[in-house]
Design a protein around this motif. Structure first.
Motif, short mmCIF file in Angstrom:
data_model
loop_
_atom_site.label_atom_id
_atom_site.label_comp_id
_atom_site.label_asym_id
_atom_site.label_seq_id
_atom_site.Cartn_x
_atom_site.Cartn_y
_atom_site.Cartn_z
N ASP A 30 0.58 -1.67 -0.47
CA ASP A 30 -0.04 0.35 0.04
C ASP A 30 0.99 1.18 -0.25
O ASP A 30 1.95 1.14 0.78
CB ASP A 30 -0.97 -0.45 1.54
N ILE A 31 0.99 2.25 -0.80
CA ILE A 31 1.52 3.87 -0.74
C ILE A 31 1.01 4.20 0.31
O ILE A 31 2.37 5.41 0.87
CB ILE A 31 1.15 3.98 -1.87
N ALA A 32 0.19 4.28 1.65
CA ALA A 32 -0.36 4.84 2.35
C ALA A 32 0.18 3.66 3.57
O ALA A 32 -1.57 3.58 3.58
CB ALA A 32 -1.42 5.69 2.02
N PRO A 33 1.07 2.51 3.45
CA PRO A 33 0.74 1.94 5.28
C PRO A 33 0.28 2.53 5.98
O PRO A 33 0.46 3.53 6.91
CB PRO A 33 2.03 1.58 4.96
N PHE A 34 -0.53 1.42 6.70
CA PHE A 34 -1.15 1.99 8.42
C PHE A 34 -0.35 1.62 9.12
O PHE A 34 0.75 1.88 9.82
CB PHE A 34 -2.23 1.49 8.63
N ASN A 35 0.74 0.54 8.61
CA ASN A 35 1.60 -0.33 9.43
C ASN A 35 2.92 -1.05 8.14
O ASN A 35 2.42 -1.15 7.14
CB ASN A 35 1.66 -1.49 10.42
N GLU A 36 3.97 -0.67 8.03
CA GLU A 36 5.40 -1.36 7.98
C GLU A 36 4.58 -2.58 7.66
O GLU A 36 4.09 -3.71 8.14
CB GLU A 36 6.25 -1.22 8.10
N ASP A 79 1.64 -8.31 16.41
CA ASP A 79 1.06 -8.93 17.04
C ASP A 79 -0.50 -9.74 16.70
O ASP A 79 -0.76 -10.13 17.20
CB ASP A 79 0.17 -8.03 18.56
N GLY A 80 -0.26 -9.55 15.60
CA GLY A 80 -1.92 -9.82 15.00
C GLY A 80 -2.09 -9.38 13.07
O GLY A 80 -1.16 -8.82 12.97
N ILE A 81 -2.79 -9.58 13.10
CA ILE A 81 -2.80 -9.36 11.30
C ILE A 81 -4.00 -8.81 10.98
O ILE A 81 -5.07 -9.33 11.45
CB ILE A 81 -2.66 -10.35 9.78
N THR A 82 -4.61 -7.68 10.46
CA THR A 82 -5.90 -6.86 10.42
C THR A 82 -6.22 -7.40 8.67
O THR A 82 -5.28 -7.00 8.47
CB THR A 82 -6.21 -5.70 10.28
N ILE A 83 -7.01 -8.32 8.62
CA ILE A 83 -7.54 -8.59 6.94
C ILE A 83 -9.21 -7.75 7.08
O ILE A 83 -9.96 -8.20 7.11
CB ILE A 83 -7.49 -9.80 6.78
N CYS A 84 -9.44 -7.03 5.73
CA CYS A 84 -10.51 -6.57 5.59
C CYS A 84 -10.09 -6.26 3.78
O CYS A 84 -9.64 -5.73 3.15
CB CYS A 84 -10.92 -4.62 6.65
N GLN A 85 -11.74 -6.03 3.35
CA GLN A 85 -12.06 -5.63 2.15
C GLN A 85 -13.23 -4.22 2.45
O GLN A 85 -13.79 -4.07 2.92
CB GLN A 85 -12.63 -6.63 1.52
N PRO A 102 -0.43 -5.23 9.22
CA PRO A 102 -0.07 -6.32 10.53
C PRO A 102 -0.11 -5.18 11.59
O PRO A 102 -0.17 -4.20 10.77
CB PRO A 102 1.76 -5.81 10.08
N ARG A 103 -0.56 -5.88 12.79
CA ARG A 103 -1.17 -5.16 13.48
C ARG A 103 -0.27 -5.13 15.20
O ARG A 103 0.91 -6.24 15.01
CB ARG A 103 -2.11 -5.67 13.64
N TYR A 104 0.26 -4.17 15.69
CA TYR A 104 1.15 -4.35 17.04
C TYR A 104 0.60 -3.80 17.90
O TYR A 104 -0.41 -2.37 18.21
CB TYR A 104 1.69 -3.22 17.22
N ILE A 105 -0.04 -3.77 19.42
CA ILE A 105 -0.33 -3.86 19.99
C ILE A 105 -0.33 -2.11 20.50
O ILE A 105 0.73 -1.77 20.72
CB ILE A 105 -0.29 -4.17 21.51
N GLY A 106 -1.13 -1.51 20.75
CA GLY A 106 -1.00 -0.06 20.79
C GLY A 106 -0.94 0.74 19.60
O GLY A 106 -0.33 2.01 19.57
N ASP A 107 -1.25 0.57 18.53
CA ASP A 107 -1.14 1.14 17.23
C ASP A 107 -1.87 1.78 16.64
O ASP A 107 -1.25 2.55 16.25
CB ASP A 107 -0.28 -0.07 16.11
N GLY A 108 -2.73 2.16 17.01
CA GLY A 108 -3.96 3.12 17.46
C GLY A 108 -5.19 2.53 16.19
O GLY A 108 -5.88 3.28 15.68
N PHE A 109 -4.93 1.34 15.92
CA PHE A 109 -5.58 0.77 13.95
C PHE A 109 -7.31 -0.16 15.88
O PHE A 109 -6.74 -0.15 16.26
CB PHE A 109 -5.21 -0.08 14.02
N SER A 110 -8.67 1.04 15.02
CA SER A 110 -10.09 0.36 16.01
C SER A 110 -10.81 0.01 14.96
O SER A 110 -11.18 0.99 13.08
CB SER A 110 -9.54 1.55 16.63
#
Length: 137
Positions: A30-36, A79-85, A102-110
């Motif tokens: 993704d050209i605007a990644p939420f996380n690396e 810490d986990g992976i979010t998969i969405c469409q 890729p998700r990390y505890i406390g990364d702000g994704f909600s």
């Protein structure tokens, strides 16, 4: 003219970082990644929504999501992976694509709560009946 998603998936859009592909899909960063490591899976044929996918492409999307998930876990130890469409009006690319983040505890994704109370939790039996009818109707 092909849509942007078609150009990305088929290698005609410049500066795309392909991490995996096969005859049905291309997986790109993704050209605007939420996380690396935030990746997108795009079919090489044009589709808008999940229900539009043919069986082979749908299988390829899910197989790619499994492969990319393993690679993300090996490369970044999240810490986990979010998969969405996002479909319909929420598909900002106007071409089917699935996100792997890729998700990390406390990364702000909600996953936020609705802005307006809708009471759907009180109508689960009715909702089930509507869906079962829609499958059979």
């Amino acid at each position: 003219m092909e849509c942007l998603g078609c150009r990305i998936a088929n290698g005609t859009e410049p500066d795309v970082n392909v991490v995996y592909e096969n005859e049905f899909v291309a997986c790109v960063l993704d050209i605007a990644p939420f996380n690396e490591g935030h990746a997108l899976i795009l079919p090489k044929r044009h589709y808008l929504d999940a229900e539009d996918l043919d069986t082979d492409t749908a299988y390829a999307v899910m197989d790619a999501s499994r492969r990319i998930s393993v690679a993300l876990k090996n490369a970044f130890r999240p810490d986990g992976i979010t998969i969405c469409q996002n479909g319909g009006a929420f598909n900002d690319l106007a071409h089917y694509h699935m996100h792997l983040i890729p998700r990390y505890i406390g990364d702000g994704f909600s996953w936020s709560k609705p802005l307006r109370a809708h009471g759907a939790e009180k109508r689960l039996a009715l909702t089930k009946a509507k869906l079962v009818h829609a499958f059979n109707g």
